[in-house]
Design a protein around this motif. Structure first.
Motif, short mmCIF file in Angstrom:
data_model
loop_
_atom_site.label_atom_id
_atom_site.label_comp_id
_atom_site.label_asym_id
_atom_site.label_seq_id
_atom_site.Cartn_x
_atom_site.Cartn_y
_atom_site.Cartn_z
N ALA A 166 0.84 -1.20 0.00
CA ALA A 166 0.00 0.00 0.00
C ALA A 166 0.88 1.26 0.00
CB ALA A 166 -0.94 -0.01 1.21
N PHE A 167 1.95 1.25 0.82
CA PHE A 167 2.89 2.39 0.82
C PHE A 167 3.47 2.58 -0.58
CE2 PHE A 167 3.04 2.32 5.48
CZ PHE A 167 3.30 3.65 5.78
N ASP A 168 3.88 1.47 -1.20
CA ASP A 168 4.53 1.57 -2.53
C ASP A 168 3.55 2.09 -3.59
OD1 ASP A 168 6.89 0.65 -1.44
OD2 ASP A 168 6.55 -1.43 -1.99
N LYS A 169 2.28 1.58 -3.55
CA LYS A 169 1.31 2.01 -4.56
C LYS A 169 0.91 3.47 -4.37
CE LYS A 169 -0.55 -2.55 -5.60
NZ LYS A 169 -1.60 -3.54 -5.26
N VAL A 170 0.70 3.88 -3.12
CA VAL A 170 0.31 5.27 -2.86
C VAL A 170 1.46 6.21 -3.24
CG1 VAL A 170 -0.20 6.93 -1.01
CG2 VAL A 170 -1.50 4.79 -1.18
#
Ligand code: KG4
Ligand code: ZN
Length: 335
Positions: A166-170
């Motif tokens: 989620a951190f990477d996609k955001v």
């Protein structure tokens, strides 16, 4: 006394380490491929396997050299065999099998998530099970009851994206680059974490599962709406608000799960455990619980944690033969 050579290649770090008696790190060599994968916005599995292959022998030699030991001094060879990218795992497993076959030293298969938890044993010599650990990385988000060094029970896990994912996609939609965790961590320091609120999903009082895809979609929708309306906004505020939502859920579930099993020791592990707000949030909410976390270098993938986990498997006599294979998906309970 036992010297373990650890080997890790499950994702985009080629790593080798020599650890004495599970807790004393004699060498910890990490060759990161981040710069190679950065331009693709994420890890490209085939590229990762090829890069591991190119460098693994050098990394192992360097680990032995820095530890000032030879293969003859090593008592066992521990390698990550699951879970992870199968082609990447295979490189480490094949190298470990070859060394074990050639030297006659026992071969030990290590579960990557068990390894992440063990980073805490290296950092805190006094820490012993039982405790409850949040393992949050690019591929996993689990709350684990660490009952013993080789005995684990899953208390909660993500139902969709891993926290690191989620951190990477955001970070990608915010244009911050890869890997997203450290970029959001840094960017959020200049933002207002109360600027926006994202809906947090709860699965009920005694359920410690997570869902991060809703928060991620919330960020994407927010950006679309702001852009469509032509409203100005600060990326830093969005990063800070997103990070707060994720850290609140992770810490609330960890603490609630520990209370549920009557444990007053909690810890964190995995790449997301490097997050500064996560550490602060748990510190603030933990009450009288003892809280353990590894230094940043032991949060992200490394082989010292694999050697540590391998040591405890070795003490239990859990050695493998030449049929050891890479397994892309496998629970921490090995089921
Ligand atoms: O444990 P790890 O090195 O590899 C896996 O096993 O996946 O974790 C990598 C993940 C990435 O998703 C990265 O963005 C995240 O950990 N990460 C962080 C931070 N540093 C790394 N996430 C949040 N805050 C950080 N400071
Ligand atoms: Zn990992």
């Amino acid at each position: 006394m036992a010297l373990i050579l650890g080997i890790e290649s499950s994702c985009d770090e080629t790593a080798a380490s020599v650890v004495r008696d599970g807790r004393e790190v004699l060498s910890n060599v990490i060759a990161s491929q981040i710069d190679i994968h950065k331009k693709f916005g994420g890890v490209v599995p085939e590229v990762a396997s090829r890069k591991h292959l190119e460098i693994i022998n050098t990394v192992i030699d360097q680990a032995l050299c820095e530890a000032e030991v030879s293969l003859e001094d090593i008592d066992a060879i521990a390698v990550t065999y699951a879970p992870g990218l199968v082609g990447a795992l295979l490189v480490g497993v094949s190298a470990a099998k070859a060394l074990s076959f050639a030297s006659g030293k026992p071969l030990i298969g290590v579960h990557h998530i068990r390894g992440h938890i063990c980073a805490n044993f290296i950092a805190h010599k006094e820490l012993e099970p039982p405790f409850v650990c949040l393992v949050a990385s690019g591929g996993h988000s689990h709350i684990i009851h660490v009952k013993d060094y080789t005995e684990f029970e899953i208390l909660g896990q993500t139902r969709d994206d891993a926290a690191g994912e989620a951190f990477d996609k955001v970070a990608r939609v915010l244009g911050l680059g890869y890997p997203g965790g450290p970029k959001i961590d840094k960017c959020a320091k200049d933002g207002n974490s109360d600027a926006y609120s994202f809906k947090k999903v709860s699965f009920g009082k005694d359920n410690f599962d997570f869902s991060f895809s809703g928060i991620k979609t919330g960020v994407i929708n927010l950006l679309h709406n702001l852009d469509q309306k032509g409203e100005s906004y600060k990326i830093e505020d969005i990063a800070a608000s997103f990070q707060k939502s994720v850290c609140d859920v992770l810490s609330d579930n960890l603490i609630a799960a520990a209370k549920k099993v009557g444990c007053n020791k909690i810890s964190i592990a995995g790449g997301v455990a490097a997050n500064s707000l996560l550490r602060q949030t748990i510190e603030k909410k933990k009450g009288k619980m003892d809280f353990y976390f590894p230094p940043l270098i032991l949060c992200t993938d490394n082989a010292a944690m694999i050697a540590c986990s391998g040591y405890y498997e070795y003490l239990k006599g859990n050695t493998k033969d030449m049929s050891l294979n890479a397994i892309p998906y496998l629970g921490i309970d090995l089921k």
